[in-house]
Design a protein around this motif. Structure first.
Motif, PDB file in Angstrom:
ATOM      1  N   PHE A   6     -13.622  -9.615  15.710  1.00 14.68           N
ATOM      2  CA  PHE A   6     -13.326  -8.796  14.546  1.00 14.68           C
ATOM      3  C   PHE A   6     -11.849  -8.395  14.526  1.00 14.68           C
ATOM      4  CE2 PHE A   6     -17.888  -8.143  15.151  1.00 14.68           C
ATOM      5  CZ  PHE A   6     -18.349  -8.328  13.856  1.00 14.68           C
ATOM      6  N   PHE A   7     -11.387  -8.025  13.345  1.00 13.26           N
ATOM      7  CA  PHE A   7     -10.003  -7.596  13.168  1.00 13.26           C
ATOM      8  C   PHE A   7      -9.944  -6.082  12.983  1.00 13.26           C
ATOM      9  CE2 PHE A   7      -9.486 -12.003  12.585  1.00 13.26           C
ATOM     10  CZ  PHE A   7      -8.132 -12.318  12.560  1.00 13.26           C
ATOM     11  N   GLU A   8      -8.812  -5.530  13.341  1.00 16.43           N
ATOM     12  CA  GLU A   8      -8.495  -4.149  13.011  1.00 16.43           C
ATOM     13  C   GLU A   8      -7.356  -4.170  11.988  1.00 16.43           C
ATOM     14  OE1 GLU A   8      -7.430  -2.493  16.768  1.00 16.43           O
ATOM     15  OE2 GLU A   8      -9.499  -2.024  17.330  1.00 16.43           O
ATOM     16  N   VAL A   9      -7.512  -3.411  10.927  1.00 16.25           N
ATOM     17  CA  VAL A   9      -6.505  -3.397   9.862  1.00 16.25           C
ATOM     18  C   VAL A   9      -5.943  -1.990   9.732  1.00 16.25           C
ATOM     19  CG1 VAL A   9      -6.033  -3.789   7.423  1.00 16.25           C
ATOM     20  CG2 VAL A   9      -7.647  -5.273   8.638  1.00 16.25           C
ATOM     21  N   GLU A  10      -4.639  -1.893   9.904  1.00 19.75           N
ATOM     22  CA  GLU A  10      -3.930  -0.631   9.760  1.00 19.75           C
ATOM     23  C   GLU A  10      -3.121  -0.674   8.461  1.00 19.75           C
ATOM     24  OE1 GLU A  10      -1.048   2.078  12.586  1.00 19.75           O
ATOM     25  OE2 GLU A  10      -0.661  -0.069  12.440  1.00 19.75           O
ATOM     26  N   ILE A  11      -3.343   0.298   7.595  1.00 15.76           N
ATOM     27  CA  ILE A  11      -2.641   0.353   6.317  1.00 15.76           C
ATOM     28  C   ILE A  11      -1.681   1.534   6.332  1.00 15.76           C
ATOM     29  CG2 ILE A  11      -2.900   0.579   3.819  1.00 15.76           C
ATOM     30  CD1 ILE A  11      -5.643  -0.684   4.059  1.00 15.76           C
ATOM     31  N   LEU A  12      -0.392   1.230   6.107  1.00 19.74           N
ATOM     32  CA  LEU A  12       0.663   2.235   6.211  1.00 19.74           C
ATOM     33  C   LEU A  12       1.339   2.490   4.875  1.00 19.74           C
ATOM     34  CD1 LEU A  12       2.467   0.922   9.441  1.00 19.74           C
ATOM     35  CD2 LEU A  12       0.517   2.485   9.301  1.00 19.74           C
ATOM     36  N   ASP A  13       1.964   3.645   4.785  1.00 15.04           N
ATOM     37  CA  ASP A  13       2.850   3.948   3.666  1.00 15.04           C
ATOM     38  C   ASP A  13       4.184   3.245   3.940  1.00 15.04           C
ATOM     39  OD1 ASP A  13       5.227   5.798   2.621  1.00 15.04           O
ATOM     40  OD2 ASP A  13       3.494   6.120   1.309  1.00 15.04           O
ATOM     41  N   PRO A  14       4.708   2.432   3.003  1.00 10.74           N
ATOM     42  CA  PRO A  14       5.912   1.628   3.295  1.00 10.74           C
ATOM     43  C   PRO A  14       7.169   2.465   3.535  1.00 10.74           C
ATOM     44  CG  PRO A  14       5.335   1.498   0.975  1.00 10.74           C
ATOM     45  CD  PRO A  14       4.201   2.206   1.652  1.00 10.74           C
ATOM     46  N   TRP A  54       0.746  -5.434   1.241  1.00 14.63           N
ATOM     47  CA  TRP A  54       1.833  -6.312   1.678  1.00 14.63           C
ATOM     48  C   TRP A  54       1.818  -6.407   3.201  1.00 14.63           C
ATOM     49  CZ3 TRP A  54       5.931  -7.001  -2.300  1.00 14.63           C
ATOM     50  CH2 TRP A  54       5.656  -6.300  -3.476  1.00 14.63           C
ATOM     51  N   ILE A  55       2.179  -7.564   3.736  1.00 11.72           N
ATOM     52  CA  ILE A  55       2.401  -7.692   5.177  1.00 11.72           C
ATOM     53  C   ILE A  55       3.824  -7.255   5.495  1.00 11.72           C
ATOM     54  CG2 ILE A  55       2.612  -9.320   7.091  1.00 11.72           C
ATOM     55  CD1 ILE A  55       0.335 -10.888   5.940  1.00 11.72           C
ATOM     56  N   ASP A  56       4.753  -7.672   4.635  1.00 12.01           N
ATOM     57  CA  ASP A  56       6.159  -7.292   4.771  1.00 12.01           C
ATOM     58  C   ASP A  56       6.543  -6.491   3.531  1.00 12.01           C
ATOM     59  OD1 ASP A  56       8.872  -7.042   4.978  1.00 12.01           O
ATOM     60  OD2 ASP A  56       9.292  -9.178   5.259  1.00 12.01           O
ATOM     61  N   PRO A  57       7.022  -5.249   3.700  1.00 16.01           N
ATOM     62  CA  PRO A  57       7.374  -4.435   2.531  1.00 16.01           C
ATOM     63  C   PRO A  57       8.389  -5.092   1.611  1.00 16.01           C
ATOM     64  CG  PRO A  57       7.402  -3.105   4.537  1.00 16.01           C
ATOM     65  CD  PRO A  57       7.259  -4.531   4.966  1.00 16.01           C
ATOM     66  N   LYS A  58       9.178  -6.035   2.152  1.00 17.26           N
ATOM     67  CA  LYS A  58      10.191  -6.715   1.348  1.00 17.26           C
ATOM     68  C   LYS A  58       9.722  -8.101   0.891  1.00 17.26           C
ATOM     69  CE  LYS A  58      14.023  -4.382   3.698  1.00 17.26           C
ATOM     70  NZ  LYS A  58      15.282  -4.559   4.471  1.00 17.26           N
ATOM     71  N   GLY A  59       8.481  -8.453   1.227  1.00 18.95           N
ATOM     72  CA  GLY A  59       7.955  -9.765   0.859  1.00 18.95           C
ATOM     73  C   GLY A  59       7.182  -9.734  -0.439  1.00 18.95           C
ATOM     74  N   LYS A  60       6.177 -10.596  -0.526  1.00 14.81           N
ATOM     75  CA  LYS A  60       5.355 -10.690  -1.727  1.00 14.81           C
ATOM     76  C   LYS A  60       4.012 -10.008  -1.506  1.00 14.81           C
ATOM     77  CE  LYS A  60       7.303 -15.073  -3.378  1.00 14.81           C
ATOM     78  NZ  LYS A  60       6.992 -16.482  -3.800  1.00 14.81           N
ATOM     79  N   PRO A  61       3.417  -9.450  -2.565  1.00 14.35           N
ATOM     80  CA  PRO A  61       2.097  -8.821  -2.409  1.00 14.35           C
ATOM     81  C   PRO A  61       1.029  -9.865  -2.102  1.00 14.35           C
ATOM     82  CG  PRO A  61       2.727  -8.933  -4.720  1.00 14.35           C
ATOM     83  CD  PRO A  61       3.934  -9.343  -3.941  1.00 14.35           C
TER      84      PRO A  61
END
Length: 311
Positions: A6-14, A54-61
Motif C-alpha cells: 500500500f501507499f501513503e499519501v501526504e498532501i501539503l499546502d504548497p 501536484w507532485i511538483d508545485p512548479k510542474g503540471k497538475p
C-alpha cells in the motif's frame, strides 16, 4: 500468495508546506480521482472538482485518471494541493453564456426604453435586414442552448466561477455592442442590398446546419460520462465531409456563420466579434488537432486544425 504494497499519501499546502491530510493504506491502483475523493472526506468544502493536486508545485497538475503506482513517487507520495475555487458544471456554464446574448439582443431589437432616444421606444426598424439579423442571431443562440441540453455530452468537467463570469462578460458584452449598432435607428443597410443579404443568409444557414451536423457526429462517438477519445470521421451526411480536411469542422462552420452574419449586417462590431472568435477557436482547434495527432498514430496527416489546406 503475493503481498499488496500500500501507499501513503501526504498532501501539503504548497506555500507553507503544512500537512493538510495524510492518507494511509492507499491502493496502488488508486487514481488521482480516488485520492481526491479521500481528501474530500477530510475536507468537505473542497469537493473533487475544486481540487488540483501536484507532485511538483512548479510542474503540471495531475489528471484524475493517472494511477498512483505509475507516478514518479515512492511508497510515501507527497502531493501539493491547490484550491481551484467554486466550480460549475459545463451544462450550466453554456446555459449562462448563451441565455444572456439571446435576451440582450432582443432588448435592443424591440428598442426598450433608455437605450435609444425616447421617440424610438418600442418602434421597429424600416429595414428588413434588421429583422432578419435578429432572427439569425436568435436562431444561433437558441440552437446552442438546444445542443447544450440535448446534444452535447459532458464528462464530469467543471469551470471556475471566476472564469464563467469573464466568459459571460465577453458573450453578453459583444451581444450588446453589436445589437446596439444593428438595431440603431440610424443603421444603414448593406451596400449591395438584397443580393448581399441573401447570399450571406444562404451561407449562414449552410454553416449553422453544418455546425449542428458536426455536433451530432461528435455526440455519436462518445458514451455518457466517458472520457475516451475516438477519431472522428465523415458520415453519410455531406456536412460532415469537412472531416476529410480539418480536425475541428464545428469551429470552421462556426466561423463561417459569423463571417456570413458580418457580411449580412455590414457591421464593424460583428466583424470584430468574428475576428476575436476566430482567433480563440483557432487556438482550441490547434490544441485538439495536436491531441489527436499525439494519441492516434494513424491519424490522417493531411487534416488541418480549422481551415482546409491552410491552418
Amino acid at each position: 500468495m503475493s503481498r499488496v504494497s500500500f501507499f501513503e499519501v501526504e498532501i501539503l499546502d504548497p506555500k507553507s508546506k503544512r500537512q493538510l491530510c495524510f492518507l494511509d493504506k492507499v491502493e496502488p491502483h488508486a487514481t488521482i480521482g480516488d485520492i481526491k475523493n479521500l481528501f474530500h472526506k477530510s475536507y468537505p468544502q473542497w469537493y473533487p472538482a475544486r481540487q488540483s493536486l501536484w507532485i511538483d508545485p512548479k510542474g503540471k497538475p495531475l489528471k484524475d485518471d493517472e494511477i498512483l503506482q505509475n507516478l514518479p513517487v515512492g511508497t510515501t507520495a507527497t502531493m501539493y494541493f491547490k484550491d481551484l475555487g467554486p466550480q460549475l458544471g459545463w451544462t450550466m456554464v453554456f446555459l449562462a453564456e448563451y441565455v444572456g446574448p439571446l435576451f440582450i439582443y432582443l432588448l435592443f431589437y424591440f428598442r426598450v426604453p433608455y437605450i435609444y432616444r425616447h421617440k424610438y421606444v418600442f418602434t421597429s426598424s424600416p429595414h428588413p435586414v434588421v429583422t432578419l439579423a435578429c432572427v439569425c442571431h436568435s436562431f444561433h443562440y437558441s440552437k446552442r442552448l438546444i445542443e447544450t441540453i440535448f446534444v452535447h455530452r459532458f464528462s464530469h468537467g467543471t469551470m471556475p466561477l471566476r472564469t464563467i463570469a469573464r466568459n459571460c462578460v465577453y458573450y453578453w458584452g459583444f451581444a450588446a455592442w453589436l445589437a446596439y449598432y444593428i438595431n440603431h435607428p440610424l443603421y444603414t443597410p448593406p451596400s449591395y442590398g438584397d443580393i448581399q443579404v441573401n447570399y450571406a443568409l444562404a451561407m449562414f444557414v449552410v454553416c449553422e446546419v453544418g455546425n449542428f451536423s458536426i455536433h451530432l457526429a461528435l455526440n455519436s462517438l462518445k458514451s455518457e460520462g466517458s472520457r475516451s477519445r475516438m477519431i472522428p470521421y465523415p458520415t453519410k451526411n455531406p456536412f460532415t465531409w469537412l472531416f476529410f480536411f480539418v480536425s475541428c469542422p464545428n469551429y470552421t462552420y462556426e466561423v463561417g456563420a459569423w463571417l456570413s452574419f458580418t457580411v449580412m449586417t455590414q457591421c464593424v462590431p460583428v466583424a470584430l466579434f468574428t475576428f476575436v472568435g476566430f482567433i480563440q477557436m483557432t487556438i482550441w482547434a490547434k490544441g485538439k488537432h495536436s491531441t489527436y495527432s499525439r494519441e492516434f498514430k494513424d491519424y490522417p496527416h493531411f487534416r488541418m486544425p480549422i481551415i482546409p489546406f491552410f491552418l
